[in-house]
Scaffold this active site. Structure first.
Site, short mmCIF file in Angstrom:
data_model
loop_
_atom_site.label_atom_id
_atom_site.label_comp_id
_atom_site.label_asym_id
_atom_site.label_seq_id
_atom_site.Cartn_x
_atom_site.Cartn_y
_atom_site.Cartn_z
N HIS A 224 0.82 -1.22 0.00
CA HIS A 224 0.00 0.00 0.00
C HIS A 224 0.84 1.26 0.00
O HIS A 224 0.52 2.25 0.65
CB HIS A 224 -0.98 0.01 1.18
N ASP A 280 0.26 -4.16 5.92
CA ASP A 280 -0.82 -5.08 5.56
C ASP A 280 -0.82 -5.29 4.05
O ASP A 280 -0.24 -4.51 3.30
CB ASP A 280 -2.18 -4.53 6.01
N GLU A 281 -1.50 -6.35 3.64
CA GLU A 281 -1.79 -6.60 2.22
C GLU A 281 -0.61 -6.30 1.29
O GLU A 281 -0.73 -5.51 0.36
CB GLU A 281 -3.02 -5.78 1.80
N VAL A 282 0.51 -6.94 1.55
CA VAL A 282 1.64 -6.82 0.64
C VAL A 282 1.40 -7.83 -0.49
O VAL A 282 1.69 -9.01 -0.35
CB VAL A 282 2.98 -7.10 1.35
#
Ligand SMILES: *[C@@H]1O[C@H](CO)[C@@H](O)[C@H](O)[C@H]1NC(C)=O
Ligand SMILES: *[C@@H]1O[C@H](CO)[C@@H](O)[C@H](O)[C@H]1NC(C)=O
Ligand SMILES: *[C@@H]1O[C@H](CO)[C@@H](O)[C@H](O)[C@H]1NC(C)=O
Ligand SMILES: *[C@@H]1O[C@H](CO)[C@@H](O)[C@H](O)[C@H]1NC(C)=O
Ligand SMILES: *[C@@H]1O[C@H](CO)[C@@H](O)[C@H](O)[C@H]1NC(C)=O
Length: 634
Positions: A224, A280-282
């Site tokens: 992100h 988060d959310e790599v």
């Protein structure tokens, strides 16, 4: 763990709705039996009980058709007894059809008052969560997430927002800057053109402080990072050349970049106790030439450790927080080997109702073995759809109540207990997404969830507190249910007259909602259901003017309705957002309808201007050939 098993049992049990109805009826019969027994040995002390019993019977009769009532009624019983025992009782009844005297007796001992409460609570539509009513769990810290990656509020609005959330029970703010931070030097290009100035940020921090709110800055350092990596200047730091989502963790230039990023943010947060570094959310890992040689688990852990240690070496008193999602599937051993627990505290986020579905008890056990404490994160908006404009307050309340349940259990597993909860309020799903629910439209949802979190439960005893926090008129005079979450999950009906900061935006969403329903219906009827203004009619310039006239009678009214709504939108948002945000919201929500209406209007003018028509059949559409759908007409 034990609690979790009970919950599982409970969920399965809940599904037996038919059995519930049956058990409700059976209980009523049992009660009848019990009642007639009472009559035989009547004395004064039993008179009261009898009156109670009449009330009980009346309440039951009145709602006997309502399955939900029976469900809640049984839940109430279960609260009083033991869910497992009750489950067995029901199974017994199912198998043997036997009358269960014990259940009947218990029912009779519910007081009149409890039954009244039961009925009131049931009308409120508060999601049922099996919380310990004698010993409510209240998270130590209750932090409100302010996501600046979309619709950044004005300083004027924040100056009202901080005292508002403080009053609702918040203890702090998680400030996610994204591109709204005034980066300088090498990072200058990252900042949005309408970012806060340094002075503005100082004012924001001092406003928060004067409301007694602790501010935790959040800056992404792995995935992100779209807001930075989208720029030409930073293409070389991407993990995947074509994608700005994630940073390559294996290059020195990446760490230099992060070091600069962190220093600039920390310069304005010199006294902060925490820094949240995202992670988060790599979505892209192990893809570049260097990273490909390493396994994902290690890539992630090493990078988090590097960044955290960098922060801790420069700012020794600062605790580093990370989102937990990437850790859920990493083995205990890998986390222990690298001593992750010495470097960061995880923030476990789940925004859906069923928390254990996303973070299973085994994952909690793993976290408790690695970390001394953990944080949790629920949501009050921005979690149930990228294009929503009003949050479903009921669903978010359920998420928060369930977190209370989970936290009460899990806090005991960590040596230092759980540190607190962050109620997130996402404003975009990522840097490139459109706006989701605006902050002022989500204040009622936030009030509901925050009130619940700061008391450890939510029921009618919090009515006044809740209504006063939203500046609703005369909360004590109105005796009707103060919320009805089943029929009014957005709270428009019940909180219509409250004058909290931003209430005009909240009410605008209700108007937009009605208008949008009407517009969707109109477009569907006109373009699809009716046979004279479909895309075929328009393409072939072939329709009956009389019908076209008929289909467009309502059009000017709908069109002007949308235009007038857009104008009210501007008015209600003027002191809250800058013109970019107002314009963005109107372009995303209202303009598409205006455009569709115009197209229909323009098509109707063309279709009505024809006064003689070609013989059928009409020419086959040329585009058939392009699509390779071979149709020839000779
Ligand atoms: C609301 O919940 C609290 C805590 O569980 C309890 O003490 C109180 O009696 C409840 N009030 C009502 C009206 O149900
Ligand atoms: C920022 O972007 C401009 C235009 O793309 C470029 O000329 C400039 O070098 C960049 N600035 C920095 C500090 O990288
Ligand atoms: C925003 O738009 C309004 C209406 O056009 C205008 O009056 C106002 O000056 C604009 N604000 C800014 C900061 O440009
Ligand atoms: C409809 O027609 C008007 C006038 O010709 C034109 O300005 C407008 O762009 C058209 N709208 C659409 C959506 O095609
Ligand atoms: C439809 O018919 C009218 C009247 O003959 C004509 O002016 C117009 O150009 C036609 N439009 C299309 C899209 O064929």
């Amino acid at each position: 763990m034990n609690n979790y098993m009970q919950r599982l049992g409970f969920t399965a049990w809940r599904k037996k709705t038919t059995i519930l109805v049956a058990s409700g009826l059976i209980t009523l019969i049992i009660f009848g039996l019990h009642f007639s027994k009472l009559e035989e040995t009547k004395d004064n002390s039993q008179l009261e009980e009898e009156q109670n019993a009449e009330g009980v019977a009346a309440a039951l009769m009145q709602s006997i058709k309502n399955v939900r009532f029976i469900e809640n009624f049984n839940k109430m019983k279960m609260k009083k007894t033991d869910s497992n025992i009750l489950g067995t009782e029901i199974d017994d009844m199912e198998q043997n059809g036997k009358v269960n005297q014990e259940a009947g007796k218990r029912l009779a001992h519910l007081s009149m008052k409890q039954f009244e409460n039961l009925e009131i609570e049931q009308q409120l539509g508060i999601p049922y969560v099996n919380l310990d009513s004698r010993n409510p769990y209240i998270p130590k810290q209750r932090i409100v997430h302010l996501d600046l990656k979309g619709a950044p509020p004005s300083l004027a609005y924040l100056s009202k927002f901080f005292p508002l959330v403080k009053n609702m029970g918040a203890t702090g703010i998680l400030l996610e800057y994204e591109d709204m931070f005034p980066f300088s030097g090498l990072l200058k290009n990252i900042s949005a053109k309408n970012c806060f100035t340094e002075n503005r940020i100082k004012e924001i921090l001092s406003l928060a402080e004067s409301s007694g709110l602790e501010v935790i800055p959040l800056i992404q350092t792995f995935g992100h990072l779209e807001f930075a990596l989208k720029h030409l200047d930073f293409v070389h730091l991407r993990e995947v050349q074509g994608s700005p989502q994630a940073l390559c963790p294996s290059r020195k230039s990446s760490l230099d970049f992060l070091s600069e990023l962190i220093d600039q943010v920390m310069a304005l947060h010199s006294s902060t106790r925490y820094l949240h570094i995202g992670c988060d959310e790599v979505f892209q890992m192990g893809e570049c030439d260097i990273c490909r040689l390493e396994i994902h688990e290690n890539l992630f852990l090493k990078h988090v450790k590097n960044v955290a240690d960098m922060v801790r070496s420069k700012y020794p008193s600062v605790k580093v927080l990370v989102w937990d999602d990437m850790l859920r599937h990493i083995s205990l051993q890998s986390m222990q080997e690298i001593n992750l627990g010495d470097s960061v505290d995880p923030m476990v986020w789940v925004y859906a109702e069923d928390i254990y579905r996303f973070v299973q008890p085994a994952v909690w056990e793993k976290y408790a073995a690695v970390f001394q404490t953990a944080w949790t994160a629920s949501a009050f908006k921005g979690a149930f759809g990228e294009t929503l404009y009003i949050p479903n307050a009921r669903r978010h309340l359920e998420n928060n109540l369930r977190w209370l349940d989970v936290m009460a259990t899990q806090t005991t597993a960590f040596t230092q207990g759980l540190s607190g909860i962050v109620v997130t309020g996402w404003q975009r799903y990522d840097h490139f997404a459109v706006l989701c629910e605006l902050l002022p439209a989500s204040i009622p949802s936030l009030a509901l969830s925050l009130t619940a979190l700061s008391h450890g439960y939510f029921n009618s005893s919090l009515k006044e507190k809740f209504l006063l926090s939203l500046t609703c008129p005369e909360p004590s005079l109105d005796r009707s249910p103060f919320i009805m979450l089943d029929s009014d999950p957005f709270l428009w009906e019940k909180l219509n007259r409250c004058i909290f900061p931003g209430n005009a935006v909240f009410k605008l969403m209700s108007r937009f909602n009605s208008l949008e329903i009407e517009a969707k219906e109109y477009l569907d009827v006109t373009k699809r259901q009716k046979g004279w203004m479909t895309s075929y009619n328009v393409r072939h310039n072939y329709s009956l003017p009389l019908r076209v006239e008929e289909l467009t009678i309502e059009l000017p009214r709908m069109y002007h309705g949308m235009i007038s709504l857009a104008r009210s939108g501007v008015e209600s948002m003027t002191d809250i957002f800058d013109n970019y945000t107002i314009s963005e919201w109107i372009e995303q929500k209202i303009y598409p309808y205006v455009l569709e209406f115009e197209k229909i209007q323009n098509a109707s003018v063309v279709l009505k201007s024809v006064n003689h028509w070609p013989s059928r059949p009409l020419d086959p559409m040329k585009d058939m050939q392009r699509l390779g759908i071979g149709i020839d007409v000779h």
